[in-house]
Design a protein around this motif. Structure first.
Motif, PDB file in Angstrom:
ATOM      1  N   ILE A 196     -14.110  25.197   8.123  1.00  0.00           N
ATOM      2  CA  ILE A 196     -13.244  23.886   8.355  1.00  0.00           C
ATOM      3  C   ILE A 196     -11.814  24.285   8.572  1.00  0.00           C
ATOM      4  O   ILE A 196     -11.039  23.614   9.093  1.00  0.00           O
ATOM      5  N   THR A 197     -11.424  25.640   8.240  1.00  0.00           N
ATOM      6  CA  THR A 197     -10.060  26.025   8.317  1.00  0.00           C
ATOM      7  C   THR A 197      -9.435  25.939   9.831  1.00  0.00           C
ATOM      8  O   THR A 197      -8.032  25.533  10.016  1.00  0.00           O
ATOM      9  N   PHE A 198     -10.533  26.141  10.672  1.00  0.00           N
ATOM     10  CA  PHE A 198     -10.211  25.946  12.142  1.00  0.00           C
ATOM     11  C   PHE A 198     -10.168  24.709  12.595  1.00  0.00           C
ATOM     12  O   PHE A 198     -10.274  24.472  13.866  1.00  0.00           O
ATOM     13  N   GLY A 199     -10.442  23.579  11.671  1.00  0.00           N
ATOM     14  CA  GLY A 199     -10.614  22.314  12.335  1.00  0.00           C
ATOM     15  C   GLY A 199      -9.522  21.901  13.096  1.00  0.00           C
ATOM     16  O   GLY A 199      -9.626  21.383  14.194  1.00  0.00           O
ATOM     17  N   PRO A 200      -8.292  21.973  12.626  1.00  0.00           N
ATOM     18  CA  PRO A 200      -7.200  21.458  13.391  1.00  0.00           C
ATOM     19  C   PRO A 200      -7.200  22.027  14.753  1.00  0.00           C
ATOM     20  O   PRO A 200      -6.963  21.164  15.794  1.00  0.00           O
ATOM     21  N   PRO A 201      -7.055  23.291  14.944  1.00  0.00           N
ATOM     22  CA  PRO A 201      -7.093  23.901  16.369  1.00  0.00           C
ATOM     23  C   PRO A 201      -8.036  23.002  17.283  1.00  0.00           C
ATOM     24  O   PRO A 201      -7.818  22.790  18.279  1.00  0.00           O
ATOM     25  N   ILE A 202      -9.383  23.009  16.879  1.00  0.00           N
ATOM     26  CA  ILE A 202     -10.528  22.575  17.376  1.00  0.00           C
ATOM     27  C   ILE A 202     -10.102  20.984  17.981  1.00  0.00           C
ATOM     28  O   ILE A 202     -10.126  20.642  19.034  1.00  0.00           O
ATOM     29  N   MET A 203      -9.307  20.261  16.920  1.00  0.00           N
ATOM     30  CA  MET A 203      -8.949  18.965  17.120  1.00  0.00           C
ATOM     31  C   MET A 203      -8.032  18.915  18.359  1.00  0.00           C
ATOM     32  O   MET A 203      -8.110  18.034  19.220  1.00  0.00           O
ATOM     33  N   ILE A 204      -7.049  19.616  18.047  1.00  0.00           N
ATOM     34  CA  ILE A 204      -5.981  19.760  19.305  1.00  0.00           C
ATOM     35  C   ILE A 204      -6.573  20.077  20.541  1.00  0.00           C
ATOM     36  O   ILE A 204      -6.328  19.292  21.377  1.00  0.00           O
ATOM     37  N   THR A 205      -7.483  20.943  20.675  1.00  0.00           N
ATOM     38  CA  THR A 205      -8.132  21.241  21.840  1.00  0.00           C
ATOM     39  C   THR A 205      -8.924  20.012  22.335  1.00  0.00           C
ATOM     40  O   THR A 205      -8.773  19.690  23.573  1.00  0.00           O
ATOM     41  N   LEU A 206      -9.328  19.241  21.360  1.00  0.00           N
ATOM     42  CA  LEU A 206     -10.300  18.194  21.939  1.00  0.00           C
ATOM     43  C   LEU A 206      -9.511  16.960  22.707  1.00  0.00           C
ATOM     44  O   LEU A 206      -9.701  16.300  23.531  1.00  0.00           O
ATOM     45  N   ILE A 207      -8.247  16.944  21.690  1.00  0.00           N
ATOM     46  CA  ILE A 207      -7.606  15.796  22.248  1.00  0.00           C
ATOM     47  C   ILE A 207      -6.864  15.980  23.405  1.00  0.00           C
ATOM     48  O   ILE A 207      -6.914  14.969  24.478  1.00  0.00           O
ATOM     49  N   VAL A 208      -6.278  17.328  23.724  1.00  0.00           N
ATOM     50  CA  VAL A 208      -5.643  17.456  24.926  1.00  0.00           C
ATOM     51  C   VAL A 208      -6.733  17.495  26.225  1.00  0.00           C
ATOM     52  O   VAL A 208      -6.555  16.953  27.127  1.00  0.00           O
ATOM     53  N   SER A 209      -7.930  18.083  25.672  1.00  0.00           N
ATOM     54  CA  SER A 209      -8.976  18.151  26.608  1.00  0.00           C
ATOM     55  C   SER A 209      -9.477  16.599  27.099  1.00  0.00           C
ATOM     56  O   SER A 209      -9.690  16.279  28.440  1.00  0.00           O
ATOM     57  N   LYS A 210      -9.603  15.644  26.146  1.00  0.00           N
ATOM     58  CA  LYS A 210      -9.960  14.410  26.567  1.00  0.00           C
ATOM     59  C   LYS A 210      -8.785  13.729  27.452  1.00  0.00           C
ATOM     60  O   LYS A 210      -9.230  12.895  28.428  1.00  0.00           O
ATOM     61  N   TRP A 211      -7.450  14.019  27.061  1.00  0.00           N
ATOM     62  CA  TRP A 211      -6.395  13.336  27.818  1.00  0.00           C
ATOM     63  C   TRP A 211      -6.383  13.839  29.015  1.00  0.00           C
ATOM     64  O   TRP A 211      -6.230  12.901  30.056  1.00  0.00           O
ATOM     65  N   VAL A 212      -6.370  15.164  29.418  1.00  0.00           N
ATOM     66  CA  VAL A 212      -6.541  15.648  30.778  1.00  0.00           C
ATOM     67  C   VAL A 212      -7.525  15.223  31.415  1.00  0.00           C
ATOM     68  O   VAL A 212      -7.470  14.758  32.680  1.00  0.00           O
ATOM     69  N   GLY A 213      -8.817  15.315  30.661  1.00  0.00           N
ATOM     70  CA  GLY A 213      -9.994  14.970  31.623  1.00  0.00           C
ATOM     71  C   GLY A 213      -9.923  13.524  32.286  1.00  0.00           C
ATOM     72  O   GLY A 213     -10.076  13.062  33.085  1.00  0.00           O
TER      73      GLY A 213
END
Lengths: 738, 738
Positions: B494-511
């Protein structure tokens, strides 16, 4: 004393868009232009970004201030206590302690009681109501924000059995409401930058993001925040909205973690475990045979939670009846603060449980009758902020605890927590519930360990402290999925998620068996707020629209005399008026309600649209009369500028001359020409679903000829509650007897 | 070729309850009795329990079968490959490989193509449509379940670039639909135990629980499952429902973990890390300066995801045009399977990347040109089930990988994944996307590491594999919060949750910048399904109900001749008919549509209610005529027994004698007396929201006199799409040119 369920204090919010002529005109002008749309979308993200950052900064302020002040306070007290003779009971530190607590709580309580009464309590019930569609007065005002944020520092440092999580959530909501409107009523300043977000629906969406950011800030739980916002608030789940809420709570978590990592001297290290709220749990193992034990703890938590809620309900009703003056509210808060620290001080000195001072970090403890190189375990529990206490209960070694100390602490804290929630200070109840639960969990572990034949390492106490905390909190607040995620995120451990889920599920089941309401729902009911729950009462299919609607209806004609509009606004308190066809009726100019022109059934004209009170007031204020012919002056902005507070009709009357009173106004371009309406044969069930799903404020009831026969408001629906007597269900209008 | 957007194949589901006389009668009889209500509630939980357990067992079956079969296959192939001369290219194993794959895929593809075509693909789009309110034929039938579950074993073991997660979700949905109805159409067996759940709305609620259970089973992610079900399916978030969904996915997770812990010889140890799907990640540290890197990877993932979707759209359109015979579909699947293993085999032998065989666990690798005590890295990637490949990419040491191998594998797998999704086999795309992404992430890490001046330990490759996987998957499926939670739960960190969130948010935006649709939405659009998205097109405020409604309307009188009912049912394909007042009209007995009696505006009688086709059919079948006076024979159960498949009108006609054709039926007790209706002046926006929030199937449009002027169905609304041309927006009726 009997309070009518429908308190007149609460208005409703209107989440249904009014698609009048001016709105549609604006939409058509704007919407073909992609740039305006993109601009609006972009602004929305910027606003969300600011909400996230500001909520995080507020939370940081609260956390750091509490931390620093509490640390000064406890060091001062410890110095005083250590100056005492170790063998006898020493009164000086107690008086200091009482003095400090009483002063702090008095300030916090005065602030809340006299300046912003809505800031009392955790804030979660009022945020829930706001998202549900009820306008609790002043709930998103700047002064509420200040009372809430500053007040919670005073109540936590003042030693009350409260947490700062609920108030943080409320703060997030206020920040969202303020930032998204680009204006502040308190400062009488409107930047006009964000005019497109000035309606109830847009504002609600931002507030739900703010609430999520609040949870994210309070617990460091961004996903838990989104789920909280949805579980407690949303009715219509919208993917794009969820997506923004998620972004907001993520920004908050990041900002908070960056600031706190600097505060903890680990600047920029976002994976620093100290950022996890209740301390990071390492690997926790569990096997299948432990599951029934967790379920059992969940059941105990459910029972205790139900007991907590039941006692708190009774206390709150006593408060409503006897403690209703402002000074008495402050006095009660101060009394509780003094009582709390007296209990704490007595326990520290009277309980003889000592523990070796092995750990260097334990500088927040005192000897209090213990030998040299030992410290009082009670002081380890009491001389800390509530959050530190949780962390200590979660993470310290098993040999620290004896059942006697835990039991005494458990009982005292349970009753303190039950008593404290509901007094007139800014206070949350997540943390006290967690403390009670964690103590109970540890206690349970010790008992089981002692009864088991071999005292082998079948489990460890930390695990049970966590399970106990979840069970108790679940029993009190009855949240499910959001609470699970919050617990997982605050402990930084996901492997242990399934046991937490089991515990929470059982805890809610058992709690619901005893009383169906969470502590928040109890306080919503006590405040007589017309709250709509998720589902209509199951008997609602037996009630028809014609039974619940209000009639006679005050209707306006599509072209109406100014004089009659003023009379209607003066004499009626309604917020929405059906507009009916002019031709068929001959209104008596003096009467405010219409006489039905057919003998049976009674009706009030052919339904054409719905107009809101504030729209009428804006029309009068701007002097838009047929005789002036100034309709071209109106735009959608004219109406938006009045949002959310319009002048009362009394102020407008003086502006209208006697001449103008004979003029008339064409309401058709302003009214909502296609509001939702329902047949008089519809059931309450159907009407409830329409209200709940679309966030309506008014629903006009029509007969088979589309003639207005009644009007249903949120209060007419919220009035119906179900009760059960001897295995039979009944629908009734709820009254609260105090 | 141009497909009309409104494919006639898809009917709508009706999530709005018909509150007719018989329904209300039943409700009133039952609802005062608490026992019946409790009984219903209890049954609901039991059904949920069974859905959870059965979904888990199905998932276990799929997982274990895939695991065992793949293990046999790879061991057989490796034995064959190791028998080869190490220096030259050896054809025998390739032919074996091709043979095995082709056979398996052929079986899987034939099963799907000839027996249950709806089982093709991942199943997520059809489940989404079901929850949205579209009845995709056979989507929750038993044969679909078998094709899906067995088919996915064949396609995964057959070496296609597919995963088994999507199909598991579909399986969960079918199990839910089957269990909750207590009957099976395929087996023609009705237990009548669960008659109270026989309507579209109850069934939908169970299906959303089943879908969540499917996700929970596929990824071991119970919370992710709930969020998936809500993000992709729900429109109205209901706390009680969420609570059941949560329970369901938790039961699934537990059952799955218990069975798998036995399979892995760790019976009962539920915290055994082998139960975590993609291998448990330990502590992952990250600092603030890494965030922009994650965002950058997210952007790359978004671009690649958009590219993947765009290529897949074009390929799918080619498929729609040219590969539309059953045999050609099977042939394509077989061809791809042969092609895939040829690529794999060539790469294993041609790529000369060797690695020391240090780890004992690497018994699924071969030398393939490498030295003694070394193995081919390519074989490490290809000779495993796709899930094992992900685990290897996530967890192996950094020195295993060279950029050349990764790059080749990345490109090949990207195109294989793009090509494979959409062929006529049961196949998911989560896993291939994750493989592509994880490879890309590792590749990125290697490149950065080489360009940085000192090759210090600034990060490790595992972290980047995970981020890459999230980025790519986010770009393809465009899910946000549910995907974040699924990634967190499958990696147990779970510690690595925030980076995964960032990645997914940017990925969706760009997509979303490149194309607005997820791969699922693309396939929903290609299937011409009348799907309603979350929000109406923003231009929908410019369209009025009168423009979108269908007129003339075929209305029935409240007391109608049997002959006319039969004619209407024979001549019209509609599913709902407004019931209008009898008095005012003189219908010509022969015509099926009514002539308006006033000259202007055209209308079809005073609106009194709505009756559905299948209700009429039941009335005819049961011979409920005024002249028989057998209305007392009807109960709510009479109508429920026909659910969900009623006989076609052609079968009924023969039962009706000429004499009976002259009889009449009183429709009033059967019709829904208070259906939602809208004024002809309402905008599309408003109508859309009503449909979406309440799950309507029909909406009658009335004029100001409550006279029927038109009817709007889901297809009338779904037809409107927005498109943008030169910065201006337009609304249009969508057509797909193939």
């Amino acid at each position: 004393m009997s309070l009518d369920f429908l308190s007149q204090k609460y208005e409703s919010l209107d989440y249904d868009q009014c698609e009048n002529y001016y709105f549609l005109l604006e939409q058509r002008q704007q919407q073909r232009n992609l740039n305006i749309l993109r601009n609006k979308g972009f602004k929305r993200w910027i606003v969300i970004l600011f909400i996230g950052i500001l909520t995080a900064l507020t939370a940081c302020g609260i956390v750091i201030a509490t931390d620093k002040l509490a640390s000064y306070k406890f060091h001062f007290l410890m110095t005083k206590m250590n100056q005492c003779d170790n063998s006898s009971f020493c009164y000086t530190p107690l008086f200091y302690w009482m003095g400090i607590n009483a002063t702090l709580v008095a300030i916090g309580s005065i602030m809340v009681t006299y300046w912003a009464p809505v800031a009392a309590g955790s804030g979660i019930p009022v945020v829930k109501c706001y998202l549900n569609g009820v306008k609790v007065p002043e709930v998103v005002r700047f002064k509420t924000f200040v009372s809430k944020a500053v007040g919670v520092i005073f109540s936590v440092v003042g030693g009350l059995a409260t947490g700062k999580e609920g108030p943080m959530i409320h703060c997030g909501a206020v920040i969202a409401a303020g930032v998204s409107q680009g204006k502040s009523t308190t400062f009488k300043k409107d930047t006009h930058l964000l005019d497109e977000f000035k309606d109830d629906r847009e504002k609600r969406d931002f507030v739900s993001a703010g609430a999520a950011a609040g949870v994210a800030a309070a617990f460091g739980a961004p996903i838990g925040g989104v789920l909280f916002s949805l579980e407690e608030g949303a009715s219509f789940w919208n993917q794009a909205l969820t997506w923004r809420i998620f972004f907001c709570s993520m920004i908050t978590t990041f900002t908070l973690n960056i600031v706190l990592s600097i505060y903890h001297n680990h600047a920029g290290q976002l994976s620093y475990p100290g950022l996890i709220n209740f301390g990071k749990f390492g690997e926790i193992n569990y096997a299948i045979y432990e599951i029934p034990i967790y379920a059992f703890l969940g059941a105990i938590g459910g029972i205790l939670g139900a007991l907590h809620n039941s006692i708190n309900l009774r206390l709150s009703m006593i408060r409503l009846k006897y403690i209703n003056r402002n000074w008495s509210k402050v006095a009660e808060s101060v009394f509780i603060s003094i009582f709390t620290c007296s209990i704490a001080y007595s326990l520290i000195y009277l309980d003889e449980d000592c523990h070796k001072k092995e750990l260097l970090s334990l500088n927040e403890t005192i000897r209090a009758g213990c030998k040299e190189s030992e410290f009082s375990v009670m002081s380890y529990l009491w001389l800390a902020t509530p959050e530190a206490t949780i962390s200590r209960l979660f993470h310290s070694d098993d040999d620290m605890w004896t059942w006697k100390t835990l039991l005494i602490f458990f009982v005292c804290y349970f009753f303190l927590a039950t008593w404290t929630y509901g007094i007139s200070v800014s206070s949350g109840l997540f943390i006290p519930s967690l403390i009670v639960g964690a103590t109970g969990g540890r206690l349970f572990y010790l008992l089981v360990k002692h009864t088991l034949p071999d005292e082998s390492d079948w489990a460890d106490g930390c695990k049970f402290a966590l399970i106990g905390a979840a069970a108790m909190l679940g029993g009190v607040v009855r949240m499910t999925i959001s609470l699970t995620v919050i617990m997982i995120e605050t402990t930084g451990n996901i492997t242990f998620g399934p046991p937490i889920m089991i515990t929470l599920i059982v805890s809610k089941w058992v709690g619901d068996y005893f009383n169906h309401e969470s502590i928040y729902d109890i306080h919503i009911r006590l405040a007589a707020i017309p709250f709509l729950y998720w589902e209509p009462p199951s008997l609602s299919t037996t009630v028809y629209a014609s039974e619940i609607m209000s009639a006679p209806v005050v209707a306006l004609r599509s072209v109406e005399k100014v004089d009659r509009i003023i009379q209607v606004l003066e004499n009626e308190t309604h917020n929405g008026f059906p507009v009916v066809d002019t031709e068929e009726f001959d209104f008596t100019e003096s009467g405010s309600s219409l006489e039905p022109s057919y003998s049976s059934p009674a009706h009030y004209g052919r339904f054409r649209g719905l107009i809101l009170r504030w729209q009428l007031i804006v029309l009068l204020q701007e002097k838009i009369f047929n005789e002036n012919d100034e309709y071209h002056k109106i735009t959608a902005g004219t109406f938006r500028d009045a949002y959310p507070r319009y002048p009362p009709i009394e102020k407008i009357i003086n502006l209208i001359t006697d001449q103008e009173r004979q003029y008339s106004i064409d309401l058709r371009p302003v009214m909502n020409p296609s509001p939702y309406s329902m047949s008089h044969t519809a059931s309450l069930n159907r009407i409830f679903q329409l209200f709940r799903a679309l966030g309506l404020r008014h629903l006009v009831i029509v007969n088979d000829y589309n003639e207005v026969v009644g009007i249903v408001t949120r209060k007419d629906i919220a009035r119906y509650r179900q009760h059960c007597h001897r295995g039979k269900l009944f629908l009734q209008t709820l009254q609260i007897s105090v």
